[in-house]
Design a protein around this motif. Structure first.
Motif, PDB file in Angstrom:
ATOM      1  N   ALA A  71      -5.463  62.198 -60.865  1.00  0.00           N
ATOM      2  CA  ALA A  71      -5.700  61.194 -61.909  1.00  0.00           C
ATOM      3  C   ALA A  71      -6.791  61.659 -62.862  1.00  0.00           C
ATOM      4  O   ALA A  71      -7.659  62.464 -62.515  1.00  0.00           O
ATOM      5  CB  ALA A  71      -6.098  59.866 -61.276  1.00  0.00           C
ATOM      6  N   ASP A  72      -6.732  61.144 -64.092  1.00  0.00           N
ATOM      7  CA  ASP A  72      -7.772  61.407 -65.097  1.00  0.00           C
ATOM      8  C   ASP A  72      -8.836  60.329 -64.930  1.00  0.00           C
ATOM      9  O   ASP A  72      -8.851  59.315 -65.638  1.00  0.00           O
ATOM     10  CB  ASP A  72      -7.151  61.376 -66.496  1.00  0.00           C
ATOM     11  CG  ASP A  72      -8.175  61.689 -67.581  1.00  0.00           C
ATOM     12  OD1 ASP A  72      -9.288  62.140 -67.236  1.00  0.00           O
ATOM     13  OD2 ASP A  72      -7.849  61.459 -68.767  1.00  0.00           O
ATOM     14  N   ASP A  73      -9.749  60.539 -64.020  1.00  0.00           N
ATOM     15  CA  ASP A  73     -10.710  59.505 -63.650  1.00  0.00           C
ATOM     16  C   ASP A  73     -11.712  59.201 -64.761  1.00  0.00           C
ATOM     17  O   ASP A  73     -12.138  58.047 -64.930  1.00  0.00           O
ATOM     18  CB  ASP A  73     -11.469  59.921 -62.387  1.00  0.00           C
ATOM     19  CG  ASP A  73     -10.530  60.198 -61.231  1.00  0.00           C
ATOM     20  OD1 ASP A  73      -9.903  59.248 -60.736  1.00  0.00           O
ATOM     21  OD2 ASP A  73     -10.422  61.372 -60.822  1.00  0.00           O
ATOM     22  N   ASP A  74     -12.119  60.239 -65.512  1.00  0.00           N
ATOM     23  CA  ASP A  74     -13.161  60.016 -66.524  1.00  0.00           C
ATOM     24  C   ASP A  74     -12.586  59.872 -67.930  1.00  0.00           C
ATOM     25  O   ASP A  74     -13.324  59.923 -68.925  1.00  0.00           O
ATOM     26  CB  ASP A  74     -14.202  61.135 -66.487  1.00  0.00           C
ATOM     27  CG  ASP A  74     -13.591  62.515 -66.667  1.00  0.00           C
ATOM     28  OD1 ASP A  74     -12.353  62.593 -66.918  1.00  0.00           O
ATOM     29  OD2 ASP A  74     -14.325  63.512 -66.547  1.00  0.00           O
ATOM     30  N   CYS A  75     -11.266  59.718 -68.024  1.00  0.00           N
ATOM     31  CA  CYS A  75     -10.600  59.395 -69.291  1.00  0.00           C
ATOM     32  C   CYS A  75     -10.855  60.423 -70.383  1.00  0.00           C
ATOM     33  O   CYS A  75     -11.007  60.084 -71.569  1.00  0.00           O
ATOM     34  CB  CYS A  75     -11.017  58.009 -69.790  1.00  0.00           C
ATOM     35  SG  CYS A  75     -10.724  56.683 -68.607  1.00  0.00           S
ATOM     36  N   ASP A  76     -10.916  61.715 -70.013  1.00  0.00           N
ATOM     37  CA  ASP A  76     -11.112  62.753 -71.016  1.00  0.00           C
ATOM     38  C   ASP A  76      -9.840  63.550 -71.273  1.00  0.00           C
ATOM     39  O   ASP A  76      -9.858  64.625 -71.868  1.00  0.00           O
ATOM     40  CB  ASP A  76     -12.258  63.688 -70.622  1.00  0.00           C
ATOM     41  CG  ASP A  76     -11.961  64.450 -69.332  1.00  0.00           C
ATOM     42  OD1 ASP A  76     -10.902  64.197 -68.708  1.00  0.00           O
ATOM     43  OD2 ASP A  76     -12.787  65.288 -68.938  1.00  0.00           O
ATOM     44  N   GLU A  77      -8.704  63.004 -70.795  1.00  0.00           N
ATOM     45  CA  GLU A  77      -7.399  63.615 -70.975  1.00  0.00           C
ATOM     46  C   GLU A  77      -7.293  64.980 -70.301  1.00  0.00           C
ATOM     47  O   GLU A  77      -6.482  65.830 -70.686  1.00  0.00           O
ATOM     48  CB  GLU A  77      -7.044  63.722 -72.464  1.00  0.00           C
ATOM     49  CG  GLU A  77      -6.976  62.371 -73.162  1.00  0.00           C
ATOM     50  CD  GLU A  77      -6.565  62.483 -74.611  1.00  0.00           C
ATOM     51  OE1 GLU A  77      -6.337  63.616 -75.077  1.00  0.00           O
ATOM     52  OE2 GLU A  77      -6.470  61.444 -75.272  1.00  0.00           O
ATOM     53  N   ALA A  78      -8.097  65.200 -69.283  1.00  0.00           N
ATOM     54  CA  ALA A  78      -8.026  66.423 -68.466  1.00  0.00           C
ATOM     55  C   ALA A  78      -8.075  66.000 -66.998  1.00  0.00           C
ATOM     56  O   ALA A  78      -8.986  65.273 -66.585  1.00  0.00           O
ATOM     57  CB  ALA A  78      -9.180  67.362 -68.796  1.00  0.00           C
ATOM     58  N   VAL A  79      -7.099  66.457 -66.243  1.00  0.00           N
ATOM     59  CA  VAL A  79      -6.935  65.993 -64.865  1.00  0.00           C
ATOM     60  C   VAL A  79      -7.314  67.097 -63.872  1.00  0.00           C
ATOM     61  O   VAL A  79      -6.879  68.248 -64.015  1.00  0.00           O
ATOM     62  CB  VAL A  79      -5.473  65.544 -64.610  1.00  0.00           C
ATOM     63  CG1 VAL A  79      -5.306  65.073 -63.175  1.00  0.00           C
ATOM     64  CG2 VAL A  79      -5.068  64.460 -65.588  1.00  0.00           C
ATOM     65  N   ASP A  80      -8.101  66.731 -62.914  1.00  0.00           N
ATOM     66  CA  ASP A  80      -8.422  67.595 -61.765  1.00  0.00           C
ATOM     67  C   ASP A  80      -8.807  69.008 -62.202  1.00  0.00           C
ATOM     68  O   ASP A  80      -9.805  69.182 -62.887  1.00  0.00           O
ATOM     69  CB  ASP A  80      -7.260  67.614 -60.770  1.00  0.00           C
ATOM     70  CG  ASP A  80      -7.003  66.245 -60.175  1.00  0.00           C
ATOM     71  OD1 ASP A  80      -7.899  65.385 -60.245  1.00  0.00           O
ATOM     72  OD2 ASP A  80      -5.902  66.015 -59.633  1.00  0.00           O
ATOM     73  N   CYS A  81      -8.028  70.029 -61.847  1.00  0.00           N
ATOM     74  CA  CYS A  81      -8.410  71.413 -62.134  1.00  0.00           C
ATOM     75  C   CYS A  81      -8.542  71.694 -63.640  1.00  0.00           C
ATOM     76  O   CYS A  81      -9.228  72.633 -64.034  1.00  0.00           O
ATOM     77  CB  CYS A  81      -7.397  72.388 -61.527  1.00  0.00           C
ATOM     78  SG  CYS A  81      -7.787  72.878 -59.818  1.00  0.00           S
ATOM     79  N   ALA A  82      -7.874  70.893 -64.471  1.00  0.00           N
ATOM     80  CA  ALA A  82      -7.970  71.098 -65.918  1.00  0.00           C
ATOM     81  C   ALA A  82      -9.232  70.496 -66.515  1.00  0.00           C
ATOM     82  O   ALA A  82      -9.546  70.719 -67.684  1.00  0.00           O
ATOM     83  CB  ALA A  82      -6.733  70.505 -66.609  1.00  0.00           C
ATOM     84  N   ASP A  83      -9.966  69.741 -65.733  1.00  0.00           N
ATOM     85  CA  ASP A  83     -11.172  69.083 -66.212  1.00  0.00           C
ATOM     86  C   ASP A  83     -12.373  70.009 -66.006  1.00  0.00           C
ATOM     87  O   ASP A  83     -12.587  70.519 -64.892  1.00  0.00           O
ATOM     88  CB  ASP A  83     -11.381  67.773 -65.452  1.00  0.00           C
ATOM     89  CG  ASP A  83     -12.417  66.873 -66.132  1.00  0.00           C
ATOM     90  OD1 ASP A  83     -13.488  67.380 -66.512  1.00  0.00           O
ATOM     91  OD2 ASP A  83     -12.143  65.667 -66.245  1.00  0.00           O
ATOM     92  N   PRO A  84     -13.163  70.258 -67.051  1.00  0.00           N
ATOM     93  CA  PRO A  84     -14.344  71.115 -66.884  1.00  0.00           C
ATOM     94  C   PRO A  84     -15.294  70.621 -65.792  1.00  0.00           C
ATOM     95  O   PRO A  84     -16.041  71.410 -65.207  1.00  0.00           O
ATOM     96  CB  PRO A  84     -15.009  71.074 -68.263  1.00  0.00           C
ATOM     97  CG  PRO A  84     -13.904  70.753 -69.213  1.00  0.00           C
ATOM     98  CD  PRO A  84     -12.987  69.837 -68.469  1.00  0.00           C
ATOM     99  N   ASP A  85     -15.269  69.321 -65.523  1.00  0.00           N
ATOM    100  CA  ASP A  85     -16.128  68.810 -64.456  1.00  0.00           C
ATOM    101  C   ASP A  85     -15.811  69.461 -63.107  1.00  0.00           C
ATOM    102  O   ASP A  85     -16.657  69.473 -62.214  1.00  0.00           O
ATOM    103  CB  ASP A  85     -15.950  67.297 -64.319  1.00  0.00           C
ATOM    104  CG  ASP A  85     -16.529  66.532 -65.503  1.00  0.00           C
ATOM    105  OD1 ASP A  85     -17.213  67.167 -66.339  1.00  0.00           O
ATOM    106  OD2 ASP A  85     -16.290  65.321 -65.590  1.00  0.00           O
ATOM    107  N   CYS A  86     -14.570  69.957 -62.980  1.00  0.00           N
ATOM    108  CA  CYS A  86     -14.135  70.500 -61.681  1.00  0.00           C
ATOM    109  C   CYS A  86     -14.208  72.020 -61.619  1.00  0.00           C
ATOM    110  O   CYS A  86     -13.774  72.630 -60.626  1.00  0.00           O
ATOM    111  CB  CYS A  86     -12.700  70.049 -61.394  1.00  0.00           C
ATOM    112  SG  CYS A  86     -12.497  68.258 -61.288  1.00  0.00           S
TER     113      CYS A  86
END
Length: 353
Positions: A71-86
């Motif tokens: 899921a896109d938990d932080d609403c930045d249109e990047a999910v899981d491995c695609a999210d820089p947070d990860c």
């Protein structure tokens, strides 16, 4: 292990610091996608994490991404491995067709974060031979002796081979007082044949197959249903807390994927049955038993004769019986096993070392 030749399995994709030839989950895969902008009423600066640090009351968005929930938990249109947070904690892993990636732990351990999509128990080293539950109780040993009468003393004394005489009577421990010469026949002695040893056991219990046992049991924790990777890839923790493996049903090859390959099973079928318990008696004897020869219809106090020996003197109307203590037998329980115990659900486990 049987191998399916030509089975297509994809190699692990390495990061820039790890070549594809290493076939290692740690550091394998591509980079996450580019991060988007924060949601409305955005949160403050985020740090790489797989746990949320709070929810915005305005937008309902998490302050950071849960990297393994799809899921896109932080609403930045990047999910899981695609999210820089990860980027620091997650990695895209190339998953071969039909293989289930995960980590291998002891069967009783909980699955670690990032590997909670499912569990598969795996076993190897199946054993369970023979039957259990039978017992035996020895019965007292009994003895019996055949007595042979000689017509006269000269015949008795001449029988050095101890084979002569005429069969007169079989005697046991009770004494009935009846003379072995029927009280009228003139006789010159008696020979005692080797004793018959009568030994037995009573079977107890109920035979059942020995319990089926596995020598080793493990659990494959499936990679979580994360997202943010390309086709044929899964998003998994970059630094797994356990041995990283992939599982496929049947016999396969790990060539180009894992460095260690092994056969495991998921269960067994048991068609074993045991026959009824029985016992074999052995070791009983009559070595300490004698024939006691009486006189004048009395069972006692005239002479004692060992088995296989003779008495060449006269007694008037002598009854006879056995005296002494036999040796009781030892018992061996018997049962037979039919049917089979067979592992089922053969699977191939490929693991990096």
């Amino acid at each position: 292990m049987m191998r399916f030749r030509g089975l297509a399995v994809a190699a692990l994709v390495g990061l820039s610091a790890c070549s594809a030839q290493e076939r290692n989950f740690v550091g394998a895969g591509g980079t996450g996608g580019a991060g988007g902008t924060g949601g409305e009423g955005g949160a403050g600066t985020t740090t790489p994490s797989s746990a949320s640090t709070g929810t915005s009351a305005t937008t309902g968005c998490m302050r950071s991404e849960d990297c393994f929930n799809g899921a896109d938990d932080d609403c930045d249109e990047a999910v899981d491995c695609a999210d820089p947070d990860c980027a620091e904690g997650a990695v895209c892993l190339t998953a071969p067709t039909n293989f289930q990636p995960g980590v291998l732990v002891d069967a009783t351990e909980p699955c670690p974060d990032g590997f909670t999509a499912g569990e598969t128990l795996l076993f190897r080293g199946l054993s369970g031979s023979g039957c259990e539950g039978c017992g035996c109780t020895p019965n007292p040993t009994d003895c019996a002796a055949d007595l042979y009468l000689y017509a006269n003393t000269s015949q008795c004394e001449a029988d050095g081979g101890l084979r002569g005489g005429t069969l007169a009577k079989r005697v046991g421990f009770p004494c009935d007082g009846v003379p072995i010469n029927n009280g009228f026949v003139i006789w010159g002695g008696v020979r005692v044949a080797p004793f018959e040893v009568i030994q037995s056991c009573t079977a107890t219990g109920t035979a059942v197959p020995a319990p089926a046992r596995w020598a080793e049991s493990k659990k494959l924790c499936h990679a979580s249903a994360a997202a943010g990777c390309g086709a044929g890839e899964v998003c998994v923790p970059k630094l797994a807390p356990a041995e990283q493996c992939a599982l496929v049903s049947g016999s396969a090859t790990c060539s180009g994927y894992g460095r260690r390959e092994s056969d495991w099973f998921r269960g067994y079928t048991d068609t074993r049955t045991c026959s009824s318990c029985s016992c074999t008696a052995s070791g009983g004897d009559c070595n300490y038993v004698r024939v006691e020869l009486g006189n004048d219809y009395s069972c006692f106090d005239h002479a004692q004769i060992s088995q296989g020996d003779r008495y060449c003197e006269y007694a008037y109307s002598p009854p006879a019986h056995l005296v002494g203590t036999p040796t009781n037998p030892t018992c061996t329980a018997r049962t037979s096993l039919s049917g089979s115990l067979d592992p089922t659900g053969q699977s191939t486990l490929c693991c990096v070392e």
